[in-house]
Design a protein around this motif. Structure first.
Motif, PDB file in Angstrom:
ATOM      1  N   LEU A  72       0.826  -1.215   0.000  1.00 25.53           N
ATOM      2  CA  LEU A  72       0.000   0.000   0.000  1.00 25.53           C
ATOM      3  C   LEU A  72       0.857   1.261   0.000  1.00 25.53           C
ATOM      4  N   GLY A  73       1.934   1.245   0.815  1.00 27.71           N
ATOM      5  CA  GLY A  73       2.813   2.411   0.889  1.00 27.71           C
ATOM      6  C   GLY A  73       3.430   2.752  -0.450  1.00 27.71           C
ATOM      7  N   GLY A  74       3.864   1.724  -1.170  1.00 29.73           N
ATOM      8  CA  GLY A  74       4.449   1.960  -2.487  1.00 29.73           C
ATOM      9  C   GLY A  74       3.438   2.445  -3.497  1.00 29.73           C
ATOM     10  N   LYS A  75       2.276   1.805  -3.527  1.00 33.03           N
ATOM     11  CA  LYS A  75       1.236   2.167  -4.505  1.00 33.03           C
ATOM     12  C   LYS A  75       0.734   3.593  -4.258  1.00 33.03           C
ATOM     13  N   LEU A  76       0.497   3.926  -2.982  1.00 25.78           N
ATOM     14  CA  LEU A  76      -0.014   5.260  -2.658  1.00 25.78           C
ATOM     15  C   LEU A  76       1.052   6.344  -2.826  1.00 25.78           C
ATOM     16  N   SER A  77       2.328   5.967  -2.659  1.00 26.23           N
ATOM     17  CA  SER A  77       3.412   6.940  -2.905  1.00 26.23           C
ATOM     18  C   SER A  77       3.397   7.397  -4.355  1.00 26.23           C
ATOM     19  N   ASP A  78       3.111   6.462  -5.273  1.00 25.37           N
ATOM     20  CA  ASP A  78       3.013   6.821  -6.691  1.00 25.37           C
ATOM     21  C   ASP A  78       1.766   7.645  -6.984  1.00 25.37           C
ATOM     22  N   LYS A  79       0.689   7.386  -6.213  1.00 22.49           N
ATOM     23  CA  LYS A  79      -0.584   8.071  -6.465  1.00 22.49           C
ATOM     24  C   LYS A  79      -0.616   9.474  -5.869  1.00 22.49           C
ATOM     25  N   ILE A  80      -0.280   9.593  -4.572  1.00 17.93           N
ATOM     26  CA  ILE A  80      -0.460  10.885  -3.895  1.00 17.93           C
ATOM     27  C   ILE A  80       0.844  11.477  -3.355  1.00 17.93           C
ATOM     28  N   GLY A  81       1.966  10.743  -3.505  1.00 20.36           N
ATOM     29  CA  GLY A  81       3.255  11.289  -3.095  1.00 20.36           C
ATOM     30  C   GLY A  81       3.784  10.684  -1.804  1.00 20.36           C
ATOM     31  N   PHE A  82       5.106  10.483  -1.763  1.00 23.38           N
ATOM     32  CA  PHE A  82       5.742   9.849  -0.608  1.00 23.38           C
ATOM     33  C   PHE A  82       5.609  10.680   0.666  1.00 23.38           C
ATOM     34  N   TYR A  83       5.610  12.009   0.538  1.00 25.83           N
ATOM     35  CA  TYR A  83       5.625  12.905   1.703  1.00 25.83           C
ATOM     36  C   TYR A  83       4.397  12.694   2.580  1.00 25.83           C
ATOM     37  N   LYS A  84       3.226  12.659   1.963  1.00 24.26           N
ATOM     38  CA  LYS A  84       1.977  12.473   2.712  1.00 24.26           C
ATOM     39  C   LYS A  84       1.929  11.097   3.361  1.00 24.26           C
ATOM     40  N   ILE A  85       2.406  10.078   2.648  1.00 29.48           N
ATOM     41  CA  ILE A  85       2.385   8.710   3.173  1.00 29.48           C
ATOM     42  C   ILE A  85       3.297   8.592   4.393  1.00 29.48           C
ATOM     43  N   MET A  86       4.493   9.189   4.319  1.00 29.53           N
ATOM     44  CA  MET A  86       5.431   9.127   5.448  1.00 29.53           C
ATOM     45  C   MET A  86       4.826   9.759   6.699  1.00 29.53           C
ATOM     46  N   ILE A  87       4.216  10.931   6.535  1.00 23.26           N
ATOM     47  CA  ILE A  87       3.622  11.630   7.687  1.00 23.26           C
ATOM     48  C   ILE A  87       2.439  10.840   8.247  1.00 23.26           C
ATOM     49  N   PHE A  88       1.550  10.380   7.357  1.00 25.80           N
ATOM     50  CA  PHE A  88       0.399   9.591   7.814  1.00 25.80           C
ATOM     51  C   PHE A  88       0.843   8.326   8.540  1.00 25.80           C
ATOM     52  N   SER A  89       1.796   7.603   7.954  1.00 24.16           N
ATOM     53  CA  SER A  89       2.223   6.312   8.498  1.00 24.16           C
ATOM     54  C   SER A  89       2.804   6.441   9.899  1.00 24.16           C
ATOM     55  N   LEU A  90       3.802   7.313  10.060  1.00 27.55           N
ATOM     56  CA  LEU A  90       4.461   7.401  11.363  1.00 27.55           C
ATOM     57  C   LEU A  90       3.551   8.017  12.434  1.00 27.55           C
ATOM     58  N   PHE A  91       2.810   9.058  12.070  1.00 27.25           N
ATOM     59  CA  PHE A  91       1.949   9.689  13.071  1.00 27.25           C
ATOM     60  C   PHE A  91       0.852   8.726  13.530  1.00 27.25           C
ATOM     61  N   THR A  92       0.191   8.068  12.573  1.00 28.75           N
ATOM     62  CA  THR A  92      -0.915   7.161  12.916  1.00 28.75           C
ATOM     63  C   THR A  92      -0.427   5.921  13.649  1.00 28.75           C
ATOM     64  N   SER A  93       0.724   5.388  13.238  1.00 29.16           N
ATOM     65  CA  SER A  93       1.243   4.210  13.944  1.00 29.16           C
ATOM     66  C   SER A  93       1.680   4.587  15.360  1.00 29.16           C
ATOM     67  N   GLY A  94       2.161   5.825  15.559  1.00 31.99           N
ATOM     68  CA  GLY A  94       2.496   6.295  16.907  1.00 31.99           C
ATOM     69  C   GLY A  94       1.281   6.309  17.815  1.00 31.99           C
ATOM     70  N   VAL A  95       0.184   6.870  17.321  1.00 36.96           N
ATOM     71  CA  VAL A  95      -1.061   6.902  18.102  1.00 36.96           C
ATOM     72  C   VAL A  95      -1.572   5.474  18.332  1.00 36.96           C
ATOM     73  N   SER A  96      -1.465   4.615  17.305  1.00 40.66           N
ATOM     74  CA  SER A  96      -1.931   3.227  17.419  1.00 40.66           C
ATOM     75  C   SER A  96      -1.172   2.460  18.500  1.00 40.66           C
ATOM     76  N   LEU A  97       0.138   2.729  18.602  1.00 44.66           N
ATOM     77  CA  LEU A  97       0.936   2.047  19.633  1.00 44.66           C
ATOM     78  C   LEU A  97       0.459   2.402  21.043  1.00 44.66           C
ATOM     79  N   PHE A  98       0.020   3.653  21.227  1.00 45.45           N
ATOM     80  CA  PHE A  98      -0.533   4.031  22.532  1.00 45.45           C
ATOM     81  C   PHE A  98      -1.760   3.173  22.869  1.00 45.45           C
TER      82      PHE A  98
END
Length: 405
Positions: A72-98
């Motif tokens: 998903l990360g690779g496919k969406l990086s091509d669709k909407i850009g790596f920058y948005k995916i990186m921010i979404f992934s790390l921020f959301t996984s941080g909250v999920s770990l809590f």
């Protein structure tokens, strides 16, 4: 003499853009904060009292989520850009770990781990694509190596810090620190790095730009098989080998730790100078991967000599050299193979090969050991390493044919 050598070593770290150094910093913070993983099976068994079978299924959910996230990360990086995916992934996984620390039932944890790793591992292919955007073409392999160095240093620091946190405030502390490290690292990235579109630097790619889809790129699929095999062999370092050290040679955890430290020190001291030298000499990446795959296979042939403990040191040196030659140039080959606009898809499949290898490596290794013993497992790993080496020779010939045609 020493001063000259030190100057040469430091020179390998010059020439990177500000964005690459920030990416390296956040990778180190994130990896150093990844303390849950080394203690996850211990937490599930000792704190939540799951059976070994249940722990195994939770770890399978973990691995499957990692594979889906990579894709998903690779496919969406091509669709909407790596920058948005990186921010979404790390921020959301941080909250999920809590939140994950409050889930304690078996099926709920299987689902939670699957979702968590799907979100978390969207970061990896996006990060690889970002290196293609922020690094100069001539520095790309070294930039990948610099980030790998940050990953290795982070993983070296994380478990020790994690052990101290468990002793101080218990397993729950790991989830809080790991989640916080994700949020802090991506906040630094968002504040200091501006979004940049992937640009064509005009560098000479190793491919024909007529390739339309990753699924029709036969050379890349054979390369993925090679990546899967070399990763599968390498992961024996963390699964079957520590047990072998103790059961065959009576090594303590401390002595096994010293062997692991030897691997880390060799990577730290030699990987960047090696990559810098290979880049300056413009060696073809596939030739370097051939040599690395063969040396990795050789390290397991050496383990068949089971009458002298010193062979463990020699084998570890060979594994480390094989890792230095194989993984940085595999990263770079995968990125250089991708046509414009498909970098994310290519890096997704590349990272998925490692996720799959992580799942298969321990399962296959322990199954062979339980039925046939350690020696057969080492022979099996060595032989598939030789197969991977021959596949690399096929790739090399196919690349030559591709350029001619």
């Amino acid at each position: 003499m020493l001063r000259t050598a030190f100057t040469h070593y430091i020179n390998n770290f010059r020439g990177f853009s500000r964005e690459i150094w920030i990416l390296t910093l956040i990778t180190f913070i994130n990896r150093a904060g990844t303390m849950v993983l080394p203690f996850l099976s211990k937490y599930l068994k000792e704190d939540l009292h799951f059976t070994y079978n249940q722990v195994g299924w939770i770890m399978v959910s973990f691995g499957l989520g990692s594979m889906l996230g990579s894709w998903l990360g690779g496919k969406l990086s091509d669709k909407i850009g790596f920058y948005k995916i990186m921010i979404f992934s790390l921020f959301t996984s941080g909250v999920s770990l809590f939140l994950v620390q409050y889930i304690t039932t078996f099926w709920a944890l299987c689902g939670a781990m699957f979702v968590l790793m799907t979100i978390a591992d969207m970061f990896r292919p996006a990060m690889f694509v970002s290196l293609g955007a922020y690094a100069k073409p001539e520095n790309r392999t070294r930039a990948l190596t610099l980030v790998r160095l940050a990953v290795n240093l982070g993983f070296a620091a994380g478990p020790a810090l994690g052990g101290l946190i468990i002793m101080g405030i218990g397993y729950q502390g790991l989830f809080w620190v790991d989640g916080a490290s994700c949020i802090i690292s991506i906040s630094i990235f968002a504040l200091l790095v501006k979004e940049k579109k992937k640009v064509n630097h005009g560098d000479k790619m190793e491919i024909s730009t007529e390739i339309k889809s990753v699924f029709h790129d036969r050379i890349f699929w054979v390369f993925l098989f090679v990546s899967f095999i070399t990763a599968m062999i390498f992961f024996q370092l963390f699964t079957t080998l520590p047990l072998y050290h103790n059961e065959k040679f009576g090594l303590s955890e401390f002595q096994t730790g010293l062997l692991m430290t030897l691997n880390g020190l060799l990577i730290f001291a030699l990987e960047m100078p090696t990559v810098g030298f290979m880049e300056r000499k413009a060696f073809p990446k596939i030739k370097i991967i051939i040599l690395g795959s063969f040396i990795m296979a050789l390290s397991f042939f050496l383990l068949l000599i089971n009458v002298w403990a010193g062979v463990l040191v020699i084998s570890m040196i060979c594994i480390s050299i094989g890792e230095i030659l194989t993984f940085p140039f595999s990263n770079a080959f995968a990125l250089s193979r991708a046509p414009r606009g498909q970098e994310g898809r290519y890096m997704a499949l590349y990272t998925m090969s490692f996720s799959l290898a992580h799942i298969v490596s321990s399962k296959v290794g322990f199954e062979i050991i339980s039925r046939l013993g350690y020696q057969i497992n080492w022979l099996f790993m060595a032989c598939i390493g030789v197969i991977a080496t021959f596949c690399c020779f096929w790739i090399r010939k196919a690349l030559v044919d591709e350029k001619i045609n």
